[in-house]
Write a protein that holds these residues in place. Structure first.
Motif, PDB file in Angstrom:
ATOM      1  N   SER A  72       0.842  -1.144   0.008  1.00 52.26           N
ATOM      2  CA  SER A  72      -0.137  -0.061   0.206  1.00 52.26           C
ATOM      3  C   SER A  72       0.816   1.337  -0.129  1.00 52.26           C
ATOM      4  O   SER A  72       1.827   1.417   0.777  1.00 52.26           O
ATOM      5  CB  SER A  72      -0.822   0.096   1.275  1.00 52.26           C
ATOM      6  OG  SER A  72      -1.320   1.330   1.614  1.00 52.26           O
ATOM      7  N   ASP A  83      -4.845   3.540  -1.725  1.00 53.60           N
ATOM      8  CA  ASP A  83      -5.838   3.859  -0.782  1.00 53.60           C
ATOM      9  C   ASP A  83      -6.497   5.115  -1.229  1.00 53.60           C
ATOM     10  O   ASP A  83      -5.771   6.126  -0.827  1.00 53.60           O
ATOM     11  CB  ASP A  83      -5.445   3.615   0.624  1.00 53.60           C
ATOM     12  CG  ASP A  83      -5.178   2.217   0.922  1.00 53.60           C
ATOM     13  OD1 ASP A  83      -5.966   1.443   0.862  1.00 53.60           O
ATOM     14  OD2 ASP A  83      -4.005   1.968   1.548  1.00 53.60           O
ATOM     15  N   GLY A 141      -8.799   3.605   7.424  1.00 56.50           N
ATOM     16  CA  GLY A 141      -8.470   5.142   7.698  1.00 56.50           C
ATOM     17  C   GLY A 141      -7.014   5.366   7.683  1.00 56.50           C
ATOM     18  O   GLY A 141      -6.614   6.438   7.272  1.00 56.50           O
ATOM     19  N   GLY A 147      -0.465   1.212   9.433  1.00 55.24           N
ATOM     20  CA  GLY A 147       0.044   1.177  10.898  1.00 55.24           C
ATOM     21  C   GLY A 147      -0.769   0.595  11.995  1.00 55.24           C
ATOM     22  O   GLY A 147      -0.449   0.518  13.224  1.00 55.24           O
ATOM     23  N   ASP A 191      -6.666  -6.731   3.939  1.00 55.11           N
ATOM     24  CA  ASP A 191      -5.609  -5.446   4.143  1.00 55.11           C
ATOM     25  C   ASP A 191      -5.945  -4.885   5.698  1.00 55.11           C
ATOM     26  O   ASP A 191      -7.243  -4.738   6.119  1.00 55.11           O
ATOM     27  CB  ASP A 191      -6.633  -4.586   3.183  1.00 55.11           C
ATOM     28  CG  ASP A 191      -6.093  -3.115   3.220  1.00 55.11           C
ATOM     29  OD1 ASP A 191      -5.059  -3.012   3.614  1.00 55.11           O
ATOM     30  OD2 ASP A 191      -6.855  -2.336   2.529  1.00 55.11           O
ATOM     31  N   GLY A 223      -2.823  -4.360   8.950  1.00 60.17           N
ATOM     32  CA  GLY A 223      -1.865  -5.123   9.852  1.00 60.17           C
ATOM     33  C   GLY A 223      -1.373  -6.283   9.449  1.00 60.17           C
ATOM     34  O   GLY A 223      -0.963  -7.131  10.449  1.00 60.17           O
ATOM     35  N   GLY A 275       1.263  -2.428   4.160  1.00 59.61           N
ATOM     36  CA  GLY A 275       1.711  -0.852   4.016  1.00 59.61           C
ATOM     37  C   GLY A 275       2.922  -0.668   4.862  1.00 59.61           C
ATOM     38  O   GLY A 275       4.030  -0.618   4.247  1.00 59.61           O
ATOM     39  N   SER A 276       2.837  -0.499   6.045  1.00 60.60           N
ATOM     40  CA  SER A 276       3.858  -0.301   6.970  1.00 60.60           C
ATOM     41  C   SER A 276       4.818  -1.293   7.100  1.00 60.60           C
ATOM     42  O   SER A 276       6.143  -0.721   7.338  1.00 60.60           O
ATOM     43  CB  SER A 276       3.266   0.415   8.272  1.00 60.60           C
ATOM     44  OG  SER A 276       2.441  -0.960   8.806  1.00 60.60           O
TER      45      SER A 276
HETATM   46  C1  DX5 Z   1      -6.284   1.200   5.809  1.00 60.05           C
HETATM   47  C2  DX5 Z   1      -5.880   0.946   4.266  1.00 60.05           C
HETATM   48  C3  DX5 Z   1      -4.830  -0.298   4.148  1.00 60.05           C
HETATM   49  C4  DX5 Z   1      -3.527   0.566   5.100  1.00 60.05           C
HETATM   50  C5  DX5 Z   1      -2.500  -0.792   5.183  1.00 60.05           C
HETATM   51  O1  DX5 Z   1      -7.510   2.039   5.361  1.00 60.05           O
HETATM   52  O2  DX5 Z   1      -6.798   0.375   3.416  1.00 60.05           O
HETATM   53  O3  DX5 Z   1      -4.477  -0.403   2.943  1.00 60.05           O
HETATM   54  O4  DX5 Z   1      -2.849   1.314   4.158  1.00 60.05           O
HETATM   55  O5  DX5 Z   1      -1.504  -0.520   5.946  1.00 60.05           O
HETATM   56  P1  DX5 Z   1      -0.867  -1.352   6.958  1.00 60.05           P
HETATM   57  O6  DX5 Z   1      -0.304  -2.429   6.391  1.00 60.05           O
HETATM   58  O7  DX5 Z   1       0.353  -0.687   7.589  1.00 60.05           O
HETATM   59  O8  DX5 Z   1      -1.805  -1.660   7.969  1.00 60.05           O
END
Ligand code: DX5
Ligand code: ZN
Length: 229
Positions: A7, A34, A141, A144, A174, A176, A196-197
């Motif tokens: 992401s 996103d 939203g 992380g 999607d 965590g 993402g993170s």
């Molecule tokens: C949250 C997003 C996710 C987020 C995932 O609303 O839809 O795609 O960016 O980020 P991590 O992997 O850090 O939870």
């Protein structure tokens, strides 16, 4: 093996082109984008113009996740911008069948996402039409956040429902997803893991991709099973 969709919300936006190139060089399968409107979720991110700019610099499939109210108003813009997958939230869509039908008519893969508290039964009358189901494993939203453990069972139930109905929609998860829980999520039935993170915070994307493929690899499953005996 589950595919990896980083992401870009966790990328360095000042160096977005470099970040995307580095992700592609590291061997990611697609890019997760996103889109947030400040209404459906308490955050604002990017719009079709940025998606179009990304389309111009990469051949990776663009997996666009719309966290917006009234998504129908913007479908054409994101399709024109170059989305390969376009996912709307069931909670934000009033005429979901029409929405999915439109996306598919435009030759784009159509997905529906469920917030953590939304039961999979909400897909009962639409599941046959879907190319992808996106299970949110955090409240949407922000990146992380921590994976909500009860979502593992929701993924299993969804997979069961898809099998029972003879549907082959892709299951995407999607929120965590990290190196230490990716295997369990994949085993529960996730075909695509959004990261993402974990991905963009890893420092070395090539090393990270090697680590995640090792974690998910079938040979490791065998070794784990063997050690347990
Ligand atoms: C949250 C997003 C996710 C987020 C995932 O609303 O839809 O795609 O960016 O980020 P991590 O992997 O850090 O939870
Ligand atoms: Zn997302």
């Amino acid at each position: 093996m589950s595919k990896i969709s980083p992401s870009i919300l966790s990328a360095d936006f000042v160096r977005l082109a470099e970040e995307i190139k580095a992700a592609a060089d590291a061997g990611v399968d697609m890019l997760h984008i996103d889109v947030m409107d400040g209404h459906f979720v308490p955050n604002i991110t990017i719009g079709p113009a940025v998606v179009e700019s990304i389309r111009n610099i990469t051949r990776l499939p663009l997996d666009v996740h719309l966290m917006i109210d009234e998504p129908d108003k913007f479908l054409a813009d994101f399709i024109k911008a170059g989305a390969d997958f376009l996912t709307v939230h069931v909670e934000a869509s009033v005429h979901l069948h029409r929405t999915i039908d439109y996306i598919k008519t435009c030759n784009v893969l159509a997905g529906v996402s469920l917030n953590p508290a939304t039961p999979i039964w909400n897909l009962d009358n639409i599941i046959e039409y879907l190319d992808l189901v996106l299970i949110m494993s955090v409240n949407p939203g922000f990146s992380g956040q921590k994976f909500i453990p009860s979502m593992l069972n929701k993924i299993r139930l969804l997979k069961k429902l898809l099998n029972e109905r003879g549907c082959n929609a892709i299951v995407e998860v999607d929120g965590g997803v990290k190196l230490d829980n990716a295997k369990n999520i994949s085993d529960a039935g996730a075909d695509i893991l959004v990261m993402g993170s974990a991905f963009f915070g890893s420092g070395d994307y090539k090393v990270f991709m090697k680590e995640i493929r090792d974690v998910l690899s079938p040979s490791l499953n065998f070794k784990e099973g063997f050690n347990e005996r």
